[in-house]
Design a protein around this motif. Sequence first.
Motif, short mmCIF file in Angstrom:
data_model
loop_
_atom_site.label_atom_id
_atom_site.label_comp_id
_atom_site.label_asym_id
_atom_site.label_seq_id
_atom_site.Cartn_x
_atom_site.Cartn_y
_atom_site.Cartn_z
N HIS A 1 108.65 35.07 -25.95
CA HIS A 1 109.22 35.12 -24.61
C HIS A 1 110.19 36.29 -24.51
O HIS A 1 110.87 36.65 -25.47
N GLY B 1 112.62 37.23 -21.17
CA GLY B 1 112.95 37.10 -19.75
C GLY B 1 111.89 36.30 -19.01
O GLY B 1 111.58 35.17 -19.38
N ARG B 2 111.29 36.91 -17.99
CA ARG B 2 110.24 36.23 -17.23
C ARG B 2 108.85 36.42 -17.84
O ARG B 2 107.86 35.99 -17.26
N ASP C 1 107.31 43.97 -9.62
CA ASP C 1 106.39 43.79 -10.76
C ASP C 1 105.04 44.46 -10.50
O ASP C 1 104.20 44.52 -11.39
N ASN D 1 103.25 32.91 -10.14
CA ASN D 1 103.09 33.38 -11.51
C ASN D 1 101.82 34.23 -11.63
O ASN D 1 100.83 33.97 -10.93
N ILE E 1 103.67 36.38 -16.26
CA ILE E 1 104.90 36.80 -15.57
C ILE E 1 105.25 35.70 -14.60
O ILE E 1 104.46 35.37 -13.69
N THR E 2 106.39 35.09 -14.79
CA THR E 2 106.77 33.98 -13.91
C THR E 2 107.62 34.50 -12.75
O THR E 2 108.27 35.54 -12.84
N ALA E 3 107.57 33.75 -11.65
CA ALA E 3 108.38 34.08 -10.48
C ALA E 3 108.29 35.56 -10.15
O ALA E 3 109.30 36.28 -10.13
N SER E 4 107.09 36.02 -9.89
CA SER E 4 106.85 37.45 -9.71
C SER E 4 107.65 38.03 -8.54
O SER E 4 107.99 37.32 -7.58
#
Lengths: 114, 112
Positions: free
Chosen positions: B57, B59-60, B83, B18, B76-79
């Motif tokens: 929120h 998406g990610r 990205d 993240n 930003i999650t699960a990059s």
Amino acid sequence: EAGVTQFPSHSVIEKGQTVTLRCDPISGHDNLYWYRRVMGKEIKFLLHFVKESKQDESGMPNNRFLAERTGGTYSTLKVQPAELEDSGVYFCASSQERGKGGYTFGSGTRLTVV
Amino acid sequence: SQQGEEDPQALSIQEGENATMNCSYKTSINNLQWYRQNSGRGLVHLILIRSNEREKHSGRLRVTLDTSKKSSSLLITASRAADTASYFCATAANSGNTPLVFGKGTRLSVIA
């Protein structure tokens, strides 16, 4: 609807030459803005048009920069004569009256002065 | 005067991790927006949060806004490697037509 269009996407000119950047806003958007990002620094506001009138040009760096928006449609930003420090990415954005729909940015023009 | 100030200036993470970027500003705002710029390319609007909202929120992406501290964060999650870009916050003083004031940006590098 078509987005904000800028061209050219990239321009390389020699110091002392003139360059004209163009921005076509979204049709019907009264507000048009120019911003630039110089040498990886922050994005800075240059000026704001409402229709064909300059609402705020406090960000224009000097008198080598001239912006126009004839007829309240597309806008041009002319740099004459260009200097090395003018290199950067020039962004245009447009918005409807009273900010409805938010701001939409163009893809920018990368200007390189050599 | 400069409004948004992002930190860190640069962030490098592994793919899947993240990424959190912060933004502070100085004056009252109507809304705060986050944008992404891929290397040498245009600005892409990511998300807008209004002054009466605390979290949003998309998406990610997760954005928070703390008007008492005049700060916002972008998570930003699960990059992904895609990205990798510069991220900017921008503040709007009102809902009208005043220009956005941008911060200096955070350069995010996601290593595959």
